[in-house]
Motif scaffolding. Sequence first.
Motif, mmCIF file in Angstrom:
data_model
loop_
_atom_site.group_PDB
_atom_site.id
_atom_site.type_symbol
_atom_site.label_atom_id
_atom_site.label_comp_id
_atom_site.label_asym_id
_atom_site.label_seq_id
_atom_site.Cartn_x
_atom_site.Cartn_y
_atom_site.Cartn_z
ATOM 1 N N ILE A 6 37.200 37.885 31.360
ATOM 2 C CA ILE A 6 38.337 37.942 32.292
ATOM 3 C C ILE A 6 38.121 39.073 33.303
ATOM 4 O O ILE A 6 38.329 38.889 34.509
ATOM 5 C CB ILE A 6 39.671 38.139 31.531
ATOM 6 C CG1 ILE A 6 39.975 36.943 30.627
ATOM 7 C CG2 ILE A 6 40.822 38.404 32.487
ATOM 8 C CD1 ILE A 6 40.341 35.676 31.361
ATOM 9 N N ALA A 7 37.693 40.222 32.819
ATOM 10 C CA ALA A 7 37.442 41.368 33.709
ATOM 11 C C ALA A 7 36.343 41.037 34.711
ATOM 12 O O ALA A 7 36.437 41.406 35.893
ATOM 13 C CB ALA A 7 37.073 42.596 32.889
ATOM 14 N N VAL A 10 37.910 38.840 37.361
ATOM 15 C CA VAL A 10 38.765 39.635 38.257
ATOM 16 C C VAL A 10 37.897 40.460 39.216
ATOM 17 O O VAL A 10 38.170 40.528 40.418
ATOM 18 C CB VAL A 10 39.717 40.541 37.441
ATOM 19 C CG1 VAL A 10 40.415 41.550 38.322
ATOM 20 C CG2 VAL A 10 40.727 39.696 36.678
ATOM 21 N N LEU A 11 36.829 41.062 38.691
ATOM 22 C CA LEU A 11 35.936 41.866 39.531
ATOM 23 C C LEU A 11 35.249 40.991 40.585
ATOM 24 O O LEU A 11 35.160 41.383 41.752
ATOM 25 C CB LEU A 11 34.896 42.577 38.659
ATOM 26 C CG LEU A 11 33.906 43.471 39.391
ATOM 27 C CD1 LEU A 11 34.641 44.618 40.086
ATOM 28 C CD2 LEU A 11 32.865 44.014 38.428
ATOM 29 N N THR A 12 34.795 39.821 40.193
ATOM 30 C CA THR A 12 34.153 38.904 41.143
ATOM 31 C C THR A 12 35.134 38.502 42.243
ATOM 32 O O THR A 12 34.782 38.499 43.426
ATOM 33 C CB THR A 12 33.630 37.652 40.411
ATOM 34 O OG1 THR A 12 32.732 38.057 39.378
ATOM 35 C CG2 THR A 12 32.927 36.706 41.354
ATOM 36 N N ALA A 156 32.849 33.842 46.180
ATOM 37 C CA ALA A 156 33.074 34.798 45.085
ATOM 38 C C ALA A 156 34.507 34.697 44.569
ATOM 39 O O ALA A 156 34.738 34.776 43.351
ATOM 40 C CB ALA A 156 32.772 36.224 45.554
ATOM 41 N N CYS A 157 35.478 34.502 45.462
ATOM 42 C CA CYS A 157 36.872 34.327 45.020
ATOM 43 C C CYS A 157 37.019 33.070 44.173
ATOM 44 O O CYS A 157 37.686 33.088 43.124
ATOM 45 C CB CYS A 157 37.804 34.249 46.228
ATOM 46 S SG CYS A 157 38.056 35.816 47.067
ATOM 47 N N ILE A 158 36.400 31.994 44.609
ATOM 48 C CA ILE A 158 36.477 30.737 43.860
ATOM 49 C C ILE A 158 35.807 30.885 42.498
ATOM 50 O O ILE A 158 36.356 30.451 41.479
ATOM 51 C CB ILE A 158 35.854 29.581 44.677
ATOM 52 C CG1 ILE A 158 36.720 29.294 45.914
ATOM 53 C CG2 ILE A 158 35.670 28.335 43.827
ATOM 54 C CD1 ILE A 158 36.074 28.373 46.925
ATOM 55 N N VAL A 159 34.645 31.498 42.471
ATOM 56 C CA VAL A 159 33.940 31.698 41.203
ATOM 57 C C VAL A 159 34.757 32.605 40.276
ATOM 58 O O VAL A 159 34.897 32.315 39.082
ATOM 59 C CB VAL A 159 32.526 32.285 41.437
ATOM 60 C CG1 VAL A 159 31.906 32.783 40.140
ATOM 61 C CG2 VAL A 159 31.633 31.241 42.086
ATOM 62 N N GLY A 160 35.313 33.681 40.816
ATOM 63 C CA GLY A 160 36.139 34.583 40.005
ATOM 64 C C GLY A 160 37.343 33.870 39.421
ATOM 65 O O GLY A 160 37.653 34.016 38.231
ATOM 66 N N ALA A 161 38.029 33.091 40.251
ATOM 67 C CA ALA A 161 39.184 32.338 39.752
ATOM 68 C C ALA A 161 38.751 31.309 38.714
ATOM 69 O O ALA A 161 39.433 31.115 37.698
ATOM 70 C CB ALA A 161 39.897 31.645 40.919
ATOM 71 N N GLY A 162 37.623 30.669 38.949
ATOM 72 C CA GLY A 162 37.110 29.694 37.989
ATOM 73 C C GLY A 162 36.785 30.329 36.650
ATOM 74 O O GLY A 162 37.073 29.748 35.583
ATOM 75 N N ILE A 163 36.203 31.506 36.675
ATOM 76 C CA ILE A 163 35.893 32.219 35.429
ATOM 77 C C ILE A 163 37.174 32.531 34.664
ATOM 78 O O ILE A 163 37.263 32.314 33.451
ATOM 79 C CB ILE A 163 35.101 33.516 35.727
ATOM 80 C CG1 ILE A 163 33.683 33.178 36.183
ATOM 81 C CG2 ILE A 163 35.053 34.431 34.502
ATOM 82 C CD1 ILE A 163 32.906 34.372 36.706
ATOM 83 N N ILE A 165 40.189 31.058 34.926
ATOM 84 C CA ILE A 165 40.839 29.828 34.459
ATOM 85 C C ILE A 165 40.090 29.239 33.274
ATOM 86 O O ILE A 165 40.697 28.847 32.276
ATOM 87 C CB ILE A 165 40.949 28.802 35.615
ATOM 88 C CG1 ILE A 165 41.940 29.312 36.662
ATOM 89 C CG2 ILE A 165 41.345 27.427 35.104
ATOM 90 C CD1 ILE A 165 41.927 28.546 37.965
ATOM 91 N N ARG A 166 38.782 29.192 33.369
ATOM 92 C CA ARG A 166 37.986 28.625 32.272
ATOM 93 C C ARG A 166 38.172 29.421 30.989
ATOM 94 O O ARG A 166 38.341 28.855 29.910
ATOM 95 C CB ARG A 166 36.510 28.604 32.659
ATOM 96 C CG ARG A 166 35.625 28.017 31.588
ATOM 97 C CD ARG A 166 34.174 27.903 32.091
ATOM 98 N NE ARG A 166 33.334 27.420 31.041
ATOM 99 C CZ ARG A 166 32.629 28.190 30.226
ATOM 100 N NH1 ARG A 166 32.668 29.486 30.353
ATOM 101 N NH2 ARG A 166 31.868 27.661 29.286
ATOM 102 N N GLU A 167 38.173 30.725 31.107
ATOM 103 C CA GLU A 167 38.320 31.564 29.911
ATOM 104 C C GLU A 167 39.737 31.446 29.338
ATOM 105 O O GLU A 167 39.920 31.450 28.124
ATOM 106 C CB GLU A 167 37.993 33.025 30.233
ATOM 107 C CG GLU A 167 37.922 33.920 29.043
ATOM 108 C CD GLU A 167 36.854 33.522 28.027
ATOM 109 O OE1 GLU A 167 37.035 33.870 26.842
ATOM 110 O OE2 GLU A 167 35.861 32.873 28.392
ATOM 111 N N ALA A 168 40.735 31.322 30.217
ATOM 112 C CA ALA A 168 42.109 31.191 29.737
ATOM 113 C C ALA A 168 42.315 29.853 29.029
ATOM 114 O O ALA A 168 43.059 29.780 28.040
ATOM 115 C CB ALA A 168 43.088 31.331 30.897
ATOM 116 N N ARG A 169 41.679 28.796 29.498
ATOM 117 C CA ARG A 169 41.824 27.470 28.882
ATOM 118 C C ARG A 169 41.018 27.331 27.596
ATOM 119 O O ARG A 169 41.371 26.550 26.733
ATOM 120 C CB ARG A 169 41.380 26.387 29.850
ATOM 121 C CG ARG A 169 42.375 26.159 30.943
ATOM 122 C CD ARG A 169 41.983 24.966 31.754
ATOM 123 N NE ARG A 169 42.970 24.736 32.798
ATOM 124 C CZ ARG A 169 42.814 23.885 33.774
ATOM 125 N NH1 ARG A 169 41.711 23.180 33.858
ATOM 126 N NH2 ARG A 169 43.754 23.739 34.677
#
Length: 182
Positions: A6-7, A10-12, A156-163, A165-169
Amino acid sequence: MRKTVIAMGVLTAAIGITMLLTPEAVIRTAVTLLGISGIINGIYNVVSLRKMAPDENFRRIITIRGILSILTGAAAVALPLMFAGALWTIMLYVLGAYLLLAAALEIYGVIKLRAQGINTKPFTAEIIASIVLAILLFAVPAAIGLTLIRIIGVCACIVGAGIIIREARNKTTVIYAEEIDD
């Protein structure tokens, strides 16, 4: 849910937002980091790499490359901090030219190392990276460069959000063992 993943997401995303909002600051930071890595690479070339082959021409070329790397790196770090404005653009071109020259000298070094039977795969990767970075540095001062930085920021924003969301799911399911009394 792993907090480190998650971190990282967020950093990405934060880096992507920074690239979108202040691409000039990202370029300045990149130039400074390239300068620092140039100094480190130059020291490595002068201290270690030149000892890899007994050929005197190889040693001379690697020493010249190392000294150029140290000088260009020092200029990339020091000069833009002392002066502002157009010097950043000039430094981008100087770094791009240095990277192309360094790649050419590295090609010569790789040829000499291959003749000695030494593995050259890491050096080949460095040559390719130098050429790609040089092309990017020549593109950055133009309007296309800032657009390119912003596009990378969006990615980078899309990849960060994807990371995130994927981890939360994909929360790990914990199953507790049942205790059985004998």
